[in-house]
Design a protein around this motif. Structure first.
Motif, mmCIF file in Angstrom:
data_model
loop_
_atom_site.group_PDB
_atom_site.id
_atom_site.type_symbol
_atom_site.label_atom_id
_atom_site.label_comp_id
_atom_site.label_asym_id
_atom_site.label_seq_id
_atom_site.Cartn_x
_atom_site.Cartn_y
_atom_site.Cartn_z
ATOM 1 N N ARG A 27 0.836 -1.209 0.000
ATOM 2 C CA ARG A 27 0.000 0.000 0.000
ATOM 3 C C ARG A 27 0.872 1.260 0.000
ATOM 4 O O ARG A 27 0.612 2.221 -0.731
ATOM 5 N N SER A 28 1.903 1.242 0.838
ATOM 6 C CA SER A 28 2.807 2.383 0.903
ATOM 7 C C SER A 28 3.495 2.624 -0.439
ATOM 8 O O SER A 28 3.578 3.759 -0.923
ATOM 9 N N ASP A 29 3.981 1.541 -1.047
ATOM 10 C CA ASP A 29 4.690 1.682 -2.325
ATOM 11 C C ASP A 29 3.783 2.237 -3.415
ATOM 12 O O ASP A 29 4.243 2.945 -4.321
ATOM 13 N N ALA A 87 -6.998 10.272 4.530
ATOM 14 C CA ALA A 87 -7.928 9.156 4.335
ATOM 15 C C ALA A 87 -7.357 7.809 4.761
ATOM 16 O O ALA A 87 -8.104 6.851 4.965
ATOM 17 N N GLU A 88 -6.033 7.696 4.914
ATOM 18 C CA GLU A 88 -5.385 6.413 5.203
ATOM 19 C C GLU A 88 -5.574 6.020 6.672
ATOM 20 O O GLU A 88 -5.432 6.846 7.570
ATOM 21 N N VAL A 93 1.458 2.914 7.196
ATOM 22 C CA VAL A 93 1.313 3.588 5.903
ATOM 23 C C VAL A 93 1.201 5.096 6.113
ATOM 24 O O VAL A 93 1.773 5.886 5.357
ATOM 25 N N ARG A 94 0.497 5.510 7.161
ATOM 26 C CA ARG A 94 0.411 6.942 7.461
ATOM 27 C C ARG A 94 1.795 7.510 7.774
ATOM 28 O O ARG A 94 2.119 8.635 7.383
ATOM 29 N N GLN A 95 2.591 6.734 8.477
ATOM 30 C CA GLN A 95 3.951 7.190 8.785
ATOM 31 C C GLN A 95 4.754 7.376 7.499
ATOM 32 O O GLN A 95 5.490 8.358 7.342
ATOM 33 N N ASP A 96 4.594 6.452 6.564
ATOM 34 C CA ASP A 96 5.294 6.584 5.286
ATOM 35 C C ASP A 96 4.782 7.781 4.493
ATOM 36 O O ASP A 96 5.551 8.476 3.814
ATOM 37 N N LEU A 97 3.499 8.042 4.569
ATOM 38 C CA LEU A 97 2.961 9.228 3.902
ATOM 39 C C LEU A 97 3.512 10.500 4.537
ATOM 40 O O LEU A 97 3.783 11.490 3.844
ATOM 41 N N ASP A 98 3.722 10.472 5.842
ATOM 42 C CA ASP A 98 4.354 11.612 6.508
ATOM 43 C C ASP A 98 5.774 11.825 5.973
ATOM 44 O O ASP A 98 6.222 12.969 5.790
ATOM 45 N N ILE A 99 6.487 10.719 5.738
ATOM 46 C CA ILE A 99 7.841 10.800 5.181
ATOM 47 C C ILE A 99 7.793 11.440 3.791
ATOM 48 O O ILE A 99 8.597 12.327 3.465
ATOM 49 N N LEU A 100 6.859 11.003 2.970
ATOM 50 C CA LEU A 100 6.743 11.541 1.615
ATOM 51 C C LEU A 100 6.361 13.022 1.634
ATOM 52 O O LEU A 100 6.911 13.831 0.880
ATOM 53 N N LYS A 568 13.703 7.056 16.799
ATOM 54 C CA LYS A 568 13.381 7.133 18.225
ATOM 55 C C LYS A 568 11.967 6.633 18.475
ATOM 56 O O LYS A 568 11.711 5.870 19.419
ATOM 57 N N GLN A 569 11.041 7.034 17.632
ATOM 58 C CA GLN A 569 9.651 6.581 17.763
ATOM 59 C C GLN A 569 9.554 5.062 17.649
ATOM 60 O O GLN A 569 8.833 4.413 18.418
ATOM 61 N N ALA A 570 10.295 4.495 16.696
ATOM 62 C CA ALA A 570 10.265 3.042 16.511
ATOM 63 C C ALA A 570 10.815 2.315 17.736
ATOM 64 O O ALA A 570 10.270 1.290 18.174
#
Length: 583
Positions: A27-29, A87-88, A93-100, A568-570
């Motif tokens: 989903r992230s990709d 919407a996610e 996946v939200r974390q990856d969207l934050d990265i993007l 750190k979060q991880a």
């Protein structure tokens, strides 16, 4: 530099065994693919280095209104990502969207700032060398290497519908030259580019011959002539606008710090690094005293002891075997003390070509392709000289016995080679592997790796490894001092040669790096290291006797290249709770 993407499966360390991509990664990709396409549209050479073969025949976009078009596309993509983030539902996946989203915001800010202040200088010779080298890499399959012939034609403008790259770059630069308020490139950067372009052209020719390709001679001759003519234009039009003052406008420099993962001010960086510089120098003095007593040296001063160690230079024809044996020693230490999980395969180590040394005159990791990887791994590359040196003094910083400990730990294992290999073997989302990337998270692990092995090195290895650490502290002081006008490059070079005991060629490459090659980037080693060591301390406090060093290091490696705050979060949300539950 280091990026990663996978389709449906990834190659595991055991070799030939594949694992399905987790649903959240897929989903992230899917969200990331349009961002990758945006990159390839304007910088296809970068996409080639990533491993994205769909852009292998593309060339950098310098057609009219390139800035306006890229800015508009990036702003449009940012808005789409924000809508998708809202919407996610999946947390990862939200974390990856934050990265993007963060990557697009930083790109927009950087584009606007540099457009406002700078007359950008593009060294066409270096650009085309990088684009062709990425395809002619010996790790690529022959079919992919052959695509270099198509890119070569397009660079030279010998294919129908294409204008020579040198002509396009010149036209875009001429448009900007009319704005007298823009700050020109640093004169040293322009002069170095002009001096290195013959080496880059020779490097292209050697690669084309080495790969056994045919039919390239006329296109290469045209490109070579175009680069020569472009360089003459640079001498007449760009050099007169080049600035003699090395420092960048403060907003531009601060923005570059942010882009490499540094979120403190230049003044704060100088203060912190100055303190740690003194601490490391004191540690060196203790170790140097031990070595001087053992060897009955006349002086126990760390500078004099370092000069004695440098006398044990390794002949060039024995350097690779020596480093390979040192890696075996380090791997033995890692296993004996349970520092981190190692793969069974051997690491790749080689020496640099003259063109590679001109581009990167210090040991470096040449990462594997991160998109579509089918088992390719990174390479630990060792330059034997600095073509940009201002004297004929030998670069003796990486070819003596003691230094091989720290350099190998940083660039090979447990450092960058292991870091990138883990990404290839374990697989992870493209967002984490590509768009979370910054120098602080990559180089922080490299310096942390040296510290992992240092207690088990012999005294000579410890002193040389501490000298490398001292250099990282010096970088974090000198880079912002040069770029805030508190020190000149010449003063910084003298300081590095005296206090850090660098050779003239290496000291020159360092100040070039701070001044114009990559202002701000050199501070990231120190900052990433501080963040990672602090995170380890936090985990030790939280877990107490339940803390396991190998488990911690394996967890850090498994996260890929995450920025310090996400790492750190991880650790806080995943590693520590999992360790508590397991005991």
């Amino acid at each position: 530099m280091s990026r990663l993407s996978f389709g449906i499966a990834v190659l595991l360390a055991s070799g030939g065994v594949f694992a399905a991509t987790p649903e959240w990664v897929a989903r992230s990709d899917a969200y990331t693919q349009p961002v990758l396409k945006d990159t390839g549209k304007y910088q296809p050479e970068e996409s080639t280095e990533l491993g994205d073969e769909s852009f292998d025949t593309g060339v950098a976009d310098f057609k009219p209104r390139d800035y306006e078009r890229q800015l508009a596309d990036t702003e449009k993509r940012l808005q789409a990502l924000r809508r998708e983030r809202a919407a996610e539902k999946d947390v990862k996946v939200r974390q990856d969207l934050d990265i993007l989203i963060d990557s697009r915001e930083k790109l927009i800010a950087s584009m606007k700032l540099e457009r406002q202040y700078l007359l950008n200088y593009v060294n066409v010779g270096e650009l085309v060398y990088g684009g062709l080298r990425a395809l002619l890499d010996t790790r690529n399959k022959p079919a992919r290497q052959k695509l270099a012939l198509v890119r070569l034609k397009r660079y030279a403008g010998t294919e129908s519908g294409y204008t020579p790259m040198a002509t396009l770059v010149r036209a875009r630069t001429e448009e900007r030259l009319a704005n007298k308020g823009l700050i020109g490139p640093y004169v040293g950067e322009v002069e170095e580019g002009l001096n290195n372009n013959a080496t880059y052209m020779n490097g292209i020719e050697e690669l084309l011959k080495k790969d056994g390709l045919s039919g390239w001679e006329a296109d290469f001759a045209a490109l070579k002539a175009q680069v020569k003519a472009y360089d003459e234009w640079v001498r007449s039009r760009i050099l007169p606008r080049a600035r003699k003052e090395v420092r960048l406008p403060e907003p531009v420099y601060v923005n570059r710090l942010v882009n490499v993962g540094v979120d403190i001010t230049p003044g704060q960086m100088i203060e912190r690094a100055s303190f740690d510089f003194q601490e490391v120098r004191d540690q060196m003095q203790v170790v140097a005293g031990t070595i001087a007593a053992q060897r009955k040296l006349l002086s126990p001063d760390y500078r004099d002891v370092m000069r004695e160690l440098k006398k044990t230079s390794i002949p060039a024809d024995q350097l690779l075997p020596y480093y390979r044996e040192r890696l075996k020693d380090i791997e033995g230490i890692i296993r004996a003390h349970n520092l981190v999980t190692l793969p069974a395969r051997e690491a790749n180590i080689r020496t640099a070509s003259p063109a590679e040394a001109a581009r990167t005159p210090a040991p470096f990791m040449n990462p594997p392709r991160m998109i579509g990887n089918t088992g390719e791994y990174g390479e630990f590359v060792i330059p034997l000289a600095n073509p940009n040196a201002k004297s004929k003094e030998r670069m003796d910083d990486f070819d003596y016995a003691a230094v091989s400990w720290g350099v190998t730990a940083h660039e090979a294992r447990p450092g960058h080679e292991l870091q990138f290999a883990s990404m290839v073997e374990q697989g992870m989302s493209v967002a984490r592997a590509r768009f979370a990337f910054n120098s602080a998270n990559v180089e922080g692990w490299g310096l942390y790796s040296e510290a992992l092995v240092l207690p088990y090195m012999p005294p000579e290895g410890q002193l040389a490894a501490l000298q490398i650490r001292l250099l990282r502290m010096a970088r974090a002081m000198l880079d912002p001092m040069i770029n805030t006008g508190r020190m000149t490059p010449e003063q910084a070079k003298a300081f590095l040669m005296k206090e850090v005991v660098l050779s003239e060629p290496f000291a020159q490459s360092e100040v070039d790096r701070y001044s114009y090659r990559s202002p701000g980037q050199a501070t990231a080693y120190y900052y990433g290291y501080v963040k990672l060591r602090a995170l380890k301390t936090l985990a030790e406090i939280e877990l107490g006797e339940r803390f396991n060093l190998k488990a911690f290091n394996d967890f850090i490696i498994a996260q890929g290249i995450l920025p310090p705050e996400l790492m750190k979060q991880a650790v806080l949300e995943d590693f520590i709770p999992a360790q508590k539950a397991a005991k």
